[in-house]
Write a protein that holds these residues in place. Sequence first.
Motif, short mmCIF file in Angstrom:
data_model
loop_
_atom_site.label_atom_id
_atom_site.label_comp_id
_atom_site.label_asym_id
_atom_site.label_seq_id
_atom_site.Cartn_x
_atom_site.Cartn_y
_atom_site.Cartn_z
N GLY A 292 13.25 17.79 -11.71
CA GLY A 292 12.37 19.08 -11.16
C GLY A 292 13.39 19.72 -10.19
N THR A 293 13.24 21.25 -10.06
CA THR A 293 14.24 21.64 -9.38
C THR A 293 13.74 23.28 -9.03
OG1 THR A 293 16.59 22.91 -9.01
CG2 THR A 293 15.38 22.82 -11.30
N VAL A 294 13.82 23.90 -8.12
CA VAL A 294 13.47 25.20 -7.54
C VAL A 294 14.64 25.88 -8.25
CG1 VAL A 294 13.09 26.80 -5.59
CG2 VAL A 294 12.38 24.29 -5.53
N ASP A 295 14.14 27.10 -8.62
CA ASP A 295 15.14 28.38 -9.25
C ASP A 295 14.94 29.62 -8.51
OD1 ASP A 295 17.31 29.03 -10.72
OD2 ASP A 295 16.04 29.42 -12.52
N ARG A 296 15.96 30.24 -8.56
CA ARG A 296 15.86 31.63 -8.03
C ARG A 296 16.46 32.79 -8.89
NH1 ARG A 296 18.58 31.26 -2.83
NH2 ARG A 296 20.46 31.93 -3.81
#
Length: 500
Positions: A292-296
């Motif tokens: 799981g990761t945050v993306d931008r």
Amino acid sequence: MNYIFTRPAWQLAIVSGICVGFAYQPWHLGLLVYIGFIPLIHTWFNHRSRDNFKSGYLFGLIYNFISNYWMGVNSGADFSVVLLSLISAVVYLALFWGIAGAIIGALRKDVNLYLILPFLIVCLEWVRSFGPLGYAWGNLALTQTDYLPLLQNIDIVGTYGLALWIISVNVILYHVVQSGTNVKKLSLFTAIIFIGLFISGWGRMQLFEPKSDSIDIAIIQPNVDPNEKWDYSSRQETMMFMDSLYGVAISLHPDFILFPETALPTYLRLNNRVRSQLQTKVDASGIPILVGTVDRIIDTNGDKVYFNSAMYLSPAEDYEMYEKIHLVPFAEYDLFPNLFHPLEKLNLNIDRGVFRGGSDYKVFKWNEVQFSDLICYESSLPRIARQFVQNGAEILMIQANDGWLGESAGPYQHFELARLRAIENRIPVVRSGNTGISGVILPTGAVQRKIPLGVEAVFKETIPLYTSGSFYSRYGDVFATLCFVIFLIIGPLKCIKKLF
């Protein structure tokens, strides 16, 4: 019981709200819902629409506050923000019960209320699940996960079948108490159906045999405080800790490794150095990972837009991404950020108020095994899970981070929701929670492995593969739609017909 029925409507609404609310707690009190609605039914069957709206709304406030109190213990934001979120959710969800009461009040002189009420409550739950504020988490089926045989038919009727059954039992028991006639016959009839459902459900559970294939999955539950994960002062320490857990997972020699939601305090797609390090380990071990990761991204207006995502890294292949489709209102985005933007006060260095939802129901592939990922709240939504299964998923992964909710009822309810998704779609579910609860759930809803809340663990499980999918996976909420049509025919349409 007659003493109870002589109490004012508002008191009856509170009694029902408390009984039903307690049934959602992890205290094994699910049977309370079979009698919990009786006081509310009595006041609804004997009052006008205006009064019923008030009693229904009061019931909704009490029941939703008790069952959803965990929204107010979220440590990821200022107390004022989480309190506002809890109040907003309770006030909104209570409206459905107020409206249901008003409908009963409007129809009570023209229709058979004993017949129409179960269908009305199914409609309530179904309609409540739509839109950006869709909330299927509170469906009555969640109270019944201690009684697996009763749940086995949700692969056909969905969780709404349990709502029809629960309210029907309440209505029958209320009729028995009120009429005093045919008590033995009605009680015996209800008991026979109850026992029949248990026996048939148990029988169906024995029928599910896995295929000869299986997959070994290592699951990581790091038990990291999410409030500290993104702290600049401890970020490197967190990265090293997660790397050590990753090493343990590799040493178990699984076929696949599952990390929890936002496992690392970095943007993996943008951080080439960290992503390359992960890819090197994936290539060397030959073991793919889902992390799981945050993306931008920067949108066309030059604004930063965030995604709650999962990255799939497989040996000698380019990475693949999944963006969470259904975001949590007032937790991952604000409905009207230009006017009302409380999420900017979150104690993270991410403005979650501008998160954006994805649209691709992504199916990943490992060595001919297809799987999809539900990120946190998505596992509470039946239509999200079934779409992945329709697209070919043979295993549902769930990545979650309930660390914000401490040891409240939230993480326990969240795990039980995963069991409902497994039964609905007859598919194995593998869950990795940052602080728990992680585990493996079979297509019958039986728990193969479960790691408690607040425990650091890296473990491997052999996941048997099944022929995934069900009637519900293919056709969705046909039962709920049918109940809606029946409600219209025996209720509003019947009243309209009388006018002509």
